[in-house]
Scaffold this motif. Structure first.
Motif, PDB file in Angstrom:
ATOM      1  N   LEU A 107       0.810  -1.226   0.000  1.00 26.52           N
ATOM      2  CA  LEU A 107       0.000   0.000   0.000  1.00 26.52           C
ATOM      3  C   LEU A 107       0.843   1.275   0.000  1.00 26.52           C
ATOM      4  O   LEU A 107       0.381   2.326  -0.435  1.00 26.52           O
ATOM      5  CB  LEU A 107      -0.947   0.009   1.209  1.00 26.52           C
ATOM      6  N   TYR A 117      -8.719  -2.341  -9.227  1.00 21.64           N
ATOM      7  CA  TYR A 117     -10.061  -2.825  -8.874  1.00 21.64           C
ATOM      8  C   TYR A 117     -10.569  -3.837  -9.915  1.00 21.64           C
ATOM      9  O   TYR A 117     -10.189  -3.752 -11.087  1.00 21.64           O
ATOM     10  CB  TYR A 117     -11.039  -1.651  -8.784  1.00 21.64           C
ATOM     11  N   LEU A 130     -11.440   9.298  -8.486  1.00 23.93           N
ATOM     12  CA  LEU A 130     -10.240   9.305  -7.649  1.00 23.93           C
ATOM     13  C   LEU A 130      -9.697   7.890  -7.462  1.00 23.93           C
ATOM     14  O   LEU A 130      -8.485   7.684  -7.348  1.00 23.93           O
ATOM     15  CB  LEU A 130     -10.595   9.910  -6.283  1.00 23.93           C
ATOM     16  N   HIS A 131     -10.584   6.909  -7.443  1.00 20.76           N
ATOM     17  CA  HIS A 131     -10.164   5.519  -7.251  1.00 20.76           C
ATOM     18  C   HIS A 131      -9.362   5.016  -8.449  1.00 20.76           C
ATOM     19  O   HIS A 131      -8.662   4.021  -8.336  1.00 20.76           O
ATOM     20  CB  HIS A 131     -11.383   4.610  -7.070  1.00 20.76           C
ATOM     21  N   ILE A 194     -23.853  13.646   3.270  1.00 17.13           N
ATOM     22  CA  ILE A 194     -22.835  13.731   2.217  1.00 17.13           C
ATOM     23  C   ILE A 194     -23.314  14.641   1.091  1.00 17.13           C
ATOM     24  O   ILE A 194     -22.546  15.422   0.525  1.00 17.13           O
ATOM     25  CB  ILE A 194     -22.510  12.305   1.706  1.00 17.13           C
ATOM     26  N   PHE A 198     -21.304  17.909  -0.571  1.00 13.92           N
ATOM     27  CA  PHE A 198     -20.845  17.931  -1.965  1.00 13.92           C
ATOM     28  C   PHE A 198     -21.643  18.857  -2.872  1.00 13.92           C
ATOM     29  O   PHE A 198     -21.101  19.469  -3.785  1.00 13.92           O
ATOM     30  CB  PHE A 198     -20.868  16.520  -2.565  1.00 13.92           C
ATOM     31  N   GLY A 302     -18.162   6.390  -1.581  1.00 16.68           N
ATOM     32  CA  GLY A 302     -17.189   6.177  -0.498  1.00 16.68           C
ATOM     33  C   GLY A 302     -17.698   6.719   0.820  1.00 16.68           C
ATOM     34  O   GLY A 302     -17.462   6.153   1.877  1.00 16.68           O
ATOM     35  N   ILE A 370     -15.837  -3.241   7.264  1.00 18.46           N
ATOM     36  CA  ILE A 370     -16.550  -2.361   6.328  1.00 18.46           C
ATOM     37  C   ILE A 370     -15.851  -2.375   4.965  1.00 18.46           C
ATOM     38  O   ILE A 370     -16.495  -2.504   3.931  1.00 18.46           O
ATOM     39  CB  ILE A 370     -16.625  -0.924   6.906  1.00 18.46           C
ATOM     40  N   GLY A 434      -7.329   1.986   5.098  1.00 12.89           N
ATOM     41  CA  GLY A 434      -6.243   1.822   4.140  1.00 12.89           C
ATOM     42  C   GLY A 434      -4.964   2.495   4.639  1.00 12.89           C
ATOM     43  O   GLY A 434      -4.889   2.943   5.783  1.00 12.89           O
ATOM     44  N   ARG A 438      -3.231   6.573  -0.791  1.00 17.24           N
ATOM     45  CA  ARG A 438      -4.658   6.395  -1.062  1.00 17.24           C
ATOM     46  C   ARG A 438      -5.464   6.167   0.207  1.00 17.24           C
ATOM     47  O   ARG A 438      -6.636   5.775   0.148  1.00 17.24           O
ATOM     48  CB  ARG A 438      -4.874   5.244  -2.039  1.00 17.24           C
ATOM     49  N   PRO A 441      -9.508   9.674   2.359  1.00 16.86           N
ATOM     50  CA  PRO A 441      -9.504  11.103   2.677  1.00 16.86           C
ATOM     51  C   PRO A 441     -10.691  11.510   3.553  1.00 16.86           C
ATOM     52  O   PRO A 441     -10.699  12.591   4.131  1.00 16.86           O
ATOM     53  CB  PRO A 441      -9.610  11.770   1.298  1.00 16.86           C
ATOM     54  N   ALA A 446     -15.904  10.767   8.421  1.00 17.59           N
ATOM     55  CA  ALA A 446     -16.682   9.574   8.761  1.00 17.59           C
ATOM     56  C   ALA A 446     -16.766   9.403  10.272  1.00 17.59           C
ATOM     57  O   ALA A 446     -17.834   9.160  10.830  1.00 17.59           O
ATOM     58  CB  ALA A 446     -16.033   8.346   8.121  1.00 17.59           C
TER      59      ALA A 446
HETATM   60  C1  HEM Z   1     -16.336   4.186   7.908  1.00 11.98           C
HETATM   61  C2  HEM Z   1     -16.159   4.893   6.847  1.00 11.98           C
HETATM   62  C3  HEM Z   1     -15.116   4.639   5.784  1.00 11.98           C
HETATM   63  C4  HEM Z   1     -14.282   3.577   5.572  1.00 11.98           C
HETATM   64  C5  HEM Z   1     -14.154   2.294   6.388  1.00 11.98           C
HETATM   65  C6  HEM Z   1     -13.491   3.875   4.393  1.00 11.98           C
HETATM   66  C7  HEM Z   1     -12.504   3.051   3.897  1.00 11.98           C
HETATM   67  C8  HEM Z   1     -11.668   3.408   2.849  1.00 11.98           C
HETATM   68  C9  HEM Z   1     -10.505   2.652   2.429  1.00 11.98           C
HETATM   69  C10 HEM Z   1     -10.021   1.342   3.045  1.00 11.98           C
HETATM   70  C11 HEM Z   1      -9.945   3.323   1.395  1.00 11.98           C
HETATM   71  C12 HEM Z   1      -8.651   2.969   0.672  1.00 11.98           C
HETATM   72  C13 HEM Z   1      -8.882   2.350  -0.689  1.00 11.98           C
HETATM   73  C14 HEM Z   1      -7.566   1.996  -1.368  1.00 11.98           C
HETATM   74  O1  HEM Z   1      -6.546   1.779  -0.706  1.00 11.98           O
HETATM   75  O2  HEM Z   1      -7.603   1.888  -2.587  1.00 11.98           O
HETATM   76  C15 HEM Z   1     -10.777   4.466   1.122  1.00 11.98           C
HETATM   77  C16 HEM Z   1     -10.564   5.361   0.091  1.00 11.98           C
HETATM   78  C17 HEM Z   1     -11.423   6.400  -0.207  1.00 11.98           C
HETATM   79  N1  HEM Z   1     -12.460   6.866   0.583  1.00 11.98           N
HETATM   80 FE1  HEM Z   1     -13.091   6.068   2.303  1.00 11.98          FE
HETATM   81  N2  HEM Z   1     -13.883   5.104   3.918  1.00 11.98           N
HETATM   82  C18 HEM Z   1     -14.862   5.615   4.729  1.00 11.98           C
HETATM   83  C19 HEM Z   1     -15.494   6.851   4.625  1.00 11.98           C
HETATM   84  C20 HEM Z   1     -15.311   7.747   3.596  1.00 11.98           C
HETATM   85  C21 HEM Z   1     -15.936   9.052   3.469  1.00 11.98           C
HETATM   86  C22 HEM Z   1     -16.870   9.680   4.504  1.00 11.98           C
HETATM   87  C23 HEM Z   1     -15.528   9.578   2.265  1.00 11.98           C
HETATM   88  C24 HEM Z   1     -15.852  10.903   1.609  1.00 11.98           C
HETATM   89  C25 HEM Z   1     -16.320  11.913   2.143  1.00 11.98           C
HETATM   90  C26 HEM Z   1     -14.645   8.610   1.651  1.00 11.98           C
HETATM   91  C27 HEM Z   1     -14.053   8.757   0.415  1.00 11.98           C
HETATM   92  C28 HEM Z   1     -13.029   7.953  -0.046  1.00 11.98           C
HETATM   93  C29 HEM Z   1     -12.342   8.193  -1.315  1.00 11.98           C
HETATM   94  C30 HEM Z   1     -12.650   9.292  -2.304  1.00 11.98           C
HETATM   95  C31 HEM Z   1     -11.337   7.217  -1.417  1.00 11.98           C
HETATM   96  C32 HEM Z   1     -10.323   7.031  -2.544  1.00 11.98           C
HETATM   97  C33 HEM Z   1      -9.013   7.684  -2.129  1.00 11.98           C
HETATM   98  C34 HEM Z   1      -7.900   7.581  -3.151  1.00 11.98           C
HETATM   99  O3  HEM Z   1      -7.889   6.662  -3.973  1.00 11.98           O
HETATM  100  O4  HEM Z   1      -7.011   8.434  -3.092  1.00 11.98           O
HETATM  101  N3  HEM Z   1     -14.525   7.519   2.483  1.00 11.98           N
HETATM  102  N4  HEM Z   1     -11.802   4.525   2.040  1.00 11.98           N
END
Ligand code: HEM
Length: 496
Positions: A107, A117, A130-131, A194, A198, A302, A370, A434, A438, A441, A446
């Motif tokens: 990572l 993915y 972004l993913h 959310i 946004f 997300g 999750i 994570g 990545r 953010p 959350a």
């Molecule tokens: C309990 C809540 C959440 C969990 C467990 C979670 C978990 C994760 C994980 C594990 C990743 C990493 C994915 C990777 O390594 O490819 C990720 C990425 C991401 N999450 Fe969350 N997330 C949560 C809440 C949120 C919230 C509230 C937002 C937006 C407001 C969000 C937006 C994103 C975005 C945009 C990415 C992609 C980041 C990138 O690729 O740079 N997530 N999330």
């Protein structure tokens, strides 16, 4: 004699069928062994299994009927607890990584690993989300979203709206005569939160919001299905939903552009979509519409589903463990007691003082997995722990297994927030959000959203489930198959 012939007629095709598949499996392994030459011997242990399907059926079996731990359990039973296995899953040759230190190495190495993915998720997220974007473009987008998602000022600004949405939501649920689907209602609540962050500055009809929620549900169901775009298949339905959702996002964007043009100098950005419309790179280039709508979509997903499932599971785990519920309640009552009489709602500094609640959230994230995994692809032949991950192969970081490791987290299936009292794990031992560039953010947002929801729930409410023994489904995130049919009731606290 006749009986024997009948038996032979049954047994011969069966044996032929089994042998045929055995041969196919061997041929599939042989195909990759020939393709990789000497490198094949340096791969982690495992089995590529059947052509195209590989271990996808085994994954679907354990993630549909449970227990999901058995999927990795089968690998460690056959090949030892080595933490890396080769297989063929979601249509691609893959290395599964499930040890903290090895996950951390993958990572945090952006040079050797890019997002990888499965085809279904990649298509549904879109190539500009972004993913999906990499390197410079990814860095630029991350820089842009950091302030509106996670800066102190932004988080303070969001608290008020989150609080109002939570208070009115809980009030409404507890006044309902009929039981409700707790998961569905919490999802609607997190969607509202959310949405406001946004696109909140654009008024939108409640019918469009409901339509978007349905689209969102259909898209999520397409994540781990076969990538077959044909009527009747989930992936086809998910693609139609994606199109519908993007049309709504595009119409909001068009409207925003019209308002911006008419206001000229007087226009100012008020939400994330506005900010994305404004941004310019060094050459003065802005984002095209596709980039903006895909960015918003990936964050809507997300940000909404993950927080909603975590909130639901926290409520269920607390309800099933009254002594832990009581301890969490005492902490919240204590926060209220110490609050100045002039203060009306929860503050950011109070949320930071909610130590036990934060442990409840960590424990919920671990136990309910999750994000059960995250996905990468090797851009070069990468050496990890003395083994090779061949260029072009997919890598699945099995975050679920990190938490389920008995040595790191004794009795992992027992809800025990106190295990985090003085937790010092090895790097990567607990990574629900994570790691590396990545890393999620939205993690602070959350946590705040879930904390505010639990603060009000724990102080004033309780739930009574109609089917407490209901079976679970594990994809894409674990949930009871009745979506947690329950009654929400008022439960006065000492602060009333
Ligand atoms: C309990 C809540 C959440 C969990 C467990 C979670 C978990 C994760 C994980 C594990 C990743 C990493 C994915 C990777 O390594 O490819 C990720 C990425 C991401 N999450 Fe969350 N997330 C949560 C809440 C949120 C919230 C509230 C937002 C937006 C407001 C969000 C937006 C994103 C975005 C945009 C990415 C992609 C980041 C990138 O690729 O740079 N997530 N999330």
């Amino acid at each position: 004699m006749e009986l024997m012939i009948n038996w032979l007629l049954l047994i011969v095709p069966f044996v032929g069928f089994v042998l045929g598949f055995g041969v196919l499996k061997r041929l599939n392994n042989l195909y990759y062994a020939l393709k990789l030459g000497k490198k094949w011997d340096e791969l982690p242990p495992g089995d590529l299994s059947w052509p195209l399907i590989g271990s996808t059926l085994s994954f679907l079996k354990y993630f549909t009927f449970g227990p999901p731990e058995r999927f990795i359990g089968e690998f460690s039973r056959r090949y030892g607890k080595v933490g890396m296995y080769k297989t063929h899953i979601f249509g691609k040759p893959t290395i599964i990584v499930c040890k903290p230190e090895l996950c951390r190495q993958v990572l945090t190495d952006e040079a050797k690993f890019i997002p990888g993915y499965p085809t279904t998720m990649k298509t549904l997220f879109g190539k500009k989300s972004l993913h999906a974007v990499t390197k410079e473009e990814h860095r630029k987008l991350r820089r842009l979203i950091t302030t509106p998602i996670s800066s102190h000022a932004a988080l303070e600004m969001y608290i008020d709206h989150i609080e109002r949405t939570v208070i009115s939501g809980l009030e409404e649920w507890s006044s309902m005569e009929k039981p409700l689907e707790l998961l569905t209602t919490i999802k609607q609540l997190t969607f509202k939160v959310i949405w406001n962050i946004f696109m909140g500055s654009t008024p939108i009809k409640s019918t469009s919001i409901r339509e978007m929620e349905t689209f969102n549900d259909d898209i999520v169901l397409g994540f781990f299905t076969m990538p077959i775009n044909f009527p009747g298949f989930s992936f086809h339905k998910a693609l139609l939903a994606r199109k519908g959702l993007h049309e709504i996002l595009q119409s909001i964007l068009d409207e925003k552009r019209t308002v911006k043009k008419s206001k000229g100098e007087n226009w100012e950005a008020k939400d994330m979509m506005d900010l994305l419309m404004e941004v310019r790179d060094e050459d003065g280039e802005g984002f095209d519409d596709e980039t903006i709508t895909e960015m918003i979509f990936s964050m809507l997903f997300g940000g909404q589903e993950t927080s909603a499932f975590t909130s639901m599971w926290a409520v269920l785990f607390l309800t099933d463990n009254p002594h832990i519920f009581q301890k969490a309640k005492e902490e919240q009552e204590d926060i209220i007691k110490r609050r100045a009489s002039t203060q009306t709602g929860v503050s950011l500094s109070e949320i930071k003082q909610m130590k036990f609640l934060s442990q409840v959230i960590d424990e919920t994230l671990g136990l309910s997995s999750i994000a059960f995994a995250t996905f990468r692809e090797a851009t070069v032949d990468a050496e990890i722990n003395g083994k090779i991950i061949p260029k072009g192969w997919k890598v699945i970081l099995w975050l679920r297994e990190l938490y389920m490791d008995e040595k790191l987290h004794p009795s992992p299936l027992q809800f025990n927030p106190s295990r985090w009292d003085n937790f010092i794990g090895s790097p990567g031992a607990f990574t629900p959000f994570g790691l590396g560039v990545r890393m999620c953010p939205g993690r602070d947002l959350a946590r705040i959203e879930i904390s505010i929801f639990l603060h009000y729930f724990i102080l004033n409410y309780k739930v009574e489930r109609l089917n407490p023994e209901c079976q679970l489904n594990y994809l894409p995130i674990s949930y009871p198959t009745d979506k947690c049919l329950a009654r929400v009731m008022k439960a006065p606290s000492k602060t009333d």
